[in-house]
Design an enzyme around this catalytic site. Structure first.
Site, PDB file in Angstrom:
ATOM      1  CG  ASP A 109      22.703  75.129  37.128  1.00 54.63           C
ATOM      2  OD1 ASP A 109      23.676  75.898  37.011  1.00 54.63           O
ATOM      3  OD2 ASP A 109      22.157  74.576  36.159  1.00 54.63           O
ATOM      4  CG  HIS A 140      19.111  78.800  37.350  1.00 51.22           C
ATOM      5  ND1 HIS A 140      20.335  78.204  37.317  1.00 51.22           N
ATOM      6  CD2 HIS A 140      18.381  78.225  36.358  1.00 51.22           C
ATOM      7  CE1 HIS A 140      20.368  77.307  36.345  1.00 51.22           C
ATOM      8  NE2 HIS A 140      19.195  77.300  35.751  1.00 51.22           N
ATOM      9  CG  HIS A 172      25.302  71.426  34.954  1.00 50.53           C
ATOM     10  ND1 HIS A 172      26.123  72.213  35.732  1.00 50.53           N
ATOM     11  CD2 HIS A 172      24.325  72.250  34.500  1.00 50.53           C
ATOM     12  CE1 HIS A 172      25.659  73.447  35.757  1.00 50.53           C
ATOM     13  NE2 HIS A 172      24.568  73.503  35.025  1.00 50.53           N
ATOM     14  CG  HIS A 189      25.518  78.151  34.550  1.00 51.20           C
ATOM     15  ND1 HIS A 189      24.255  78.715  34.543  1.00 51.20           N
ATOM     16  CD2 HIS A 189      25.360  76.921  34.027  1.00 51.20           C
ATOM     17  CE1 HIS A 189      23.380  77.853  34.043  1.00 51.20           C
ATOM     18  NE2 HIS A 189      24.033  76.751  33.718  1.00 51.20           N
TER      19      HIS A 189
END
Length: 757
Positions: A177, A399, A71, A421
């Site tokens: 995330d 997650h 990221h 993602h």
């Protein structure tokens, strides 16, 4: 006010894949980029997002959600090796993220500098770090006019946040995330208090549901303990920061409760983690109540009693492999290179050893491949190594799973949901599940799964709202009230205010533009007045303040001055409506000498008022009533005028109230049941028949419009004094108290000017 602008969402990475997150938002000429990571399965230029597809000089802001490489690792390349610096863009991340990002990038540069495909140098990395602006959670940031954003806690790792972005009134929530489950040290992701128009959300686990935290921790500690009992080594490949700290907290607590394990060492094979542990201790206040309460009691949870950092001299891996049973947390988590890969190659042939994959593994990495338990693995040197080490998978990845993700999507209630993602299959299953759920509820929520470089265009029809402030806000408006003022637009927000408040609230001032138009005309002053009355009704006559010349004010807006024997001057304060009135007066006056009526009137030497003017002997209201009565009589044939009697009884009954006011009675039949009564004071129509009442109201409206002069329909400005009065004042005052007068003179054509601000 409504419009239909379009939001463009383009993924330069993380479109139907996990890795190199980079989302470009473009709306109303503004460009915002969310995240800039690399792909862990690739190296060098191949790991970057598709950076060549964007003109980085047009970017207004780059927002980084957290410090993980997928990221944030491409940020330095974008800042130093693209034309990003040619623009005015800024880079933002939270305070903990910036602190951790520094150490992560130092380690990233060190690991990649040994190869020929390094993306940037240590110097470029340090230069980029100095340009990053740290922000705090819940802080409203305005990077440029028309754009603002607010970070909210996202869980996942220390400092991770989701961004609620506002671009010209359009609200977009980008989650990055995130985790909706509170673990041992982090709070769960927040739900922003504002409903966004678009939700861009991760879909890493698709429709997969993960086991609860308590069951997962119990299974993890039991598995570690069983491997130790059989005399093996436990390898936990983790990234240096994030889930590693969670696993350390679990193991340290478990070892504390089991004295038989005190002689079994737990090693943390990461110099990076040792450096970053100070950052964790610095930002205790951003963690959950459990960590904060322990820290308040002088019990620092990140000072581990049973875990030690492993020094890494040459040959340390062999010494650990030949030594007694132990637990080693080593990076990286994908087993591509580094300490975790070297230990795996040494321990793989021994069946007593155990490998526990504790996080999400990206497609194309060894961590994903080894979960299929192959008989052999390929070493870094190309040699074949037999695999007898046990392989287990427990997801401590922070997650959201399907239940958490679907719940969050429903709570946010966005009109559009963009999935990023996530691998194509997992993303497709999540889209199908959510689409079916919204369909069952009859909710119109659109779910999108764009691929990399596939631009998603979303159109919105939104009402633009203007806020009344200052003097206009002193009194609350009632229903059907008309509010007028200056509409000020700034940064896509609209404000309605009184011109006198312009300087106080907008930093602007007003001035009045006075226009003058001179006309040479060979007719008399009385003839000019006669034609003006015929067109506009009544006009005001007086003397000019300067030279004492005759002046006629038309419709309270335009002065016609007799400045010389054969010269007229038109003067007015320039506004849109006044300019139109002046144009019509100019056209009328220039045609006077060609009018047949002028010739006839000149021959009669008459100075009477025009028959169409509002100057009449007697009461003008009576004349107006007669005209209305004539109009109604032409339509309905029988109209009577009822006037109240003077000097009647004072205590009349209430039902006689209408008869005490003047009225017109429209007779429809002999019975009188359908007669319509028109109150001449209120002009209200009353009738037992709704059909007749509506018909009479329509004709009455036409009658009033027909018999009214232009002056009666439109009036503005102030009256001019009579011929023996004081000269009229001709000054305009700006909101700051200064007298501003601008004059525009023209001898041939009518000039036009607007209010300057």
């Amino acid at each position: 006010m409504a419009d239909s602008p379009t939001l463009s969402v383009t993924l330069l990475g993380a479109g139907q894949e996990v890795g190199r997150s980079c989302c470009v938002l473009q709306y109303r000429g503004k460009t915002i980029v969310c995240d800039a990571g690399v792909h862990p399965a690739y190296s060098g230029m191949a790991s970057l997002p598709f950076v060549d597809e964007l003109d980085w000089s047009t970017v207004d802001a780059i927002l980084i959600t957290h410090f993980h490489l997928d990221h944030a690792a491409a940020l330095t390349y974008i800042m130093e090796k693209t034309n990003f610096r040619d623009g005015k863009g800024k880079v933002y991340m939270t305070h903990p993220t910036k602190a951790m990002h520094k150490f992560m990038m130092q380690d990233f540069v060190r690991m990649s500098s040994s190869s020929s495909d390094a993306l940037f140098t240590p110097l470029e990395m340090n230069m980029s770090l100095s340009s990053i602006i740290p922000v705090s959670a819940h802080q409203l940031i305005v990077p440029c006019p028309g754009v603002s954003f607010t970070p909210y806690h996202a869980g996942h790792v220390l400092g991770a946040c989701m961004f609620l972005i506002d671009i010209a009134g359009l609200k977009i929530l980008y989650t990055g995330d995130y985790s909706r489950e509170e673990d041992r040290h982090l709070i769960k992701a927040e739900v922003p208090p504002v409903r966004p128009d678009v939700l861009i959300v991760e879909s890493t686990y698709g429709v997969q549901s993960l086991e609860g935290r308590d069951e997962k921790e119990l299974r993890f500690t039991s598995l570690v303990h069983s491997i130790i009992r059989r005399g093996g080594h436990v390898l936990l490949p983790t990234f240096a920061l994030g889930r590693a700290q969670e696993l350390l907290l679990i193991l340290d607590e478990y070892w504390k409760k089991h004295p038989d394990l005190h002689n079994v060492p737990i090693y943390y094979a990461s110099n990076l983690a040792r450096k970053c542990m100070a950052v964790y201790q610095t930002y205790i206040h951003t963690m959950n109540s459990n960590i904060r309460s322990r820290f308040a009691k002088r019990d620092n949870p990140f000072v581990f009693k049973h875990i030690s950092n492993l020094p890494q001299p040459r040959g340390w891996e062999r010494k650990i492999a030949d030594g007694p049973p132990c637990v080693v947390l080593a990076s990286p988590g994908f087993l591509q290179t580094g300490p975790s890969r070297e230990l795996l190659e040494l321990w793989a042939p021994d069946s007593r050893n155990g490998l526990i994959i504790t996080g999400y593994s990206v497609e194309g990495t060894l961590a994903r491949d080894i979960m299929t338990e192959p008989d052999e693995i390929i070493g870094l040197k190309g040699n074949t190594i037999p695999r007898k080490i046990s392989v287990d998978y427990l997801s401590f990845s922070a997650h959201v799973d399907y239940s958490q993700n679907s719940e969050f999507i429903e709570l946010v209630k966005a009109q559009h949901v963009v999935l990023v993602h996530g691998e194509q299959t997992a993303m497709g299953r999540l889209k199908a599940a959510m689409t079916a759920k919204f369909k069952d509820r009859d909710e119109d929520v659109k779910i999108h799964t764009p691929r990399n470089l596939e631009t998603l265009e979303l159109s919105f029809r939104g009402e633009r709202v203007a806020k009344a402030i200052g003097t206009l806000a002193n009194k609350a408006p009632q229903e059907n009230d008309i509010i007028s003022g200056l509409l000020v637009s700034k940064d896509y927000s609209y404000t309605l205010l009184d011109p006198r408040d312009l300087k106080d609230f907008a930093g602007l001032s007003t001035c009045t533009v006075t226009q003058r138009q001179k006309i040479v005309l060979g007719v008399g002053w009385d003839l000019v007045r006669w034609h003006l009355e015929g067109m506009y009704g009544s006009v005001e006559e007086g003397l000019d303040k300067d030279g004492g010349v005759n002046v006629i004010r038309v419709m309270g807006a335009v002065d016609v001055k007799h400045t010389a024997e054969h010269e007229l001057t038109l003067e007015w304060e320039s506004t849109a409506s006044n300019d139109m009135i002046a144009d019509s007066i100019l056209a009328l006056i220039t045609g006077i000498d060609k009018s047949p009526a002028s010739v006839k009137l000149t021959q009669q030497h008459s100075h009477a008022h025009h028959p169409h003017s509002d100057h009449h002997e007697g009461d003008q209201s009576i004349t107006r009533i007669q005209r209305i009565a004539w109009f109604l009589d032409a339509h309905f044939g029988d109209v009577e005028l009822h006037m109240p009697e003077v000097g009647g009884e004072e205590d009349q009954d209430q039902d006689q109230g209408e008869k005490s006011e003047p009225a017109l009675i429209v007779r429809m039949d002999d019975s009188g049941e359908s007669d319509a009564h028109i109150n001449l004071v209120t002009l209200a129509v009353s009738c037992l028949s709704d059909t007749v009442r509506k018909r009479v109201e329509a004709v009455l409206d036409m009658a009033i419009t027909t018999v009214s002069s232009l002056t009666e329909s439109f009036a503005t400005g102030v009256s001019i004094p009579p011929e023996d009065g004081d000269p009229k004042q001709d000054k305009s005052t700006s909101p700051d108290g200064h007298m501003d007068t601008a004059t525009v003179e023209d001898t041939t054509t009518t000039g036009e000017a607007n209010i300057a601000s």
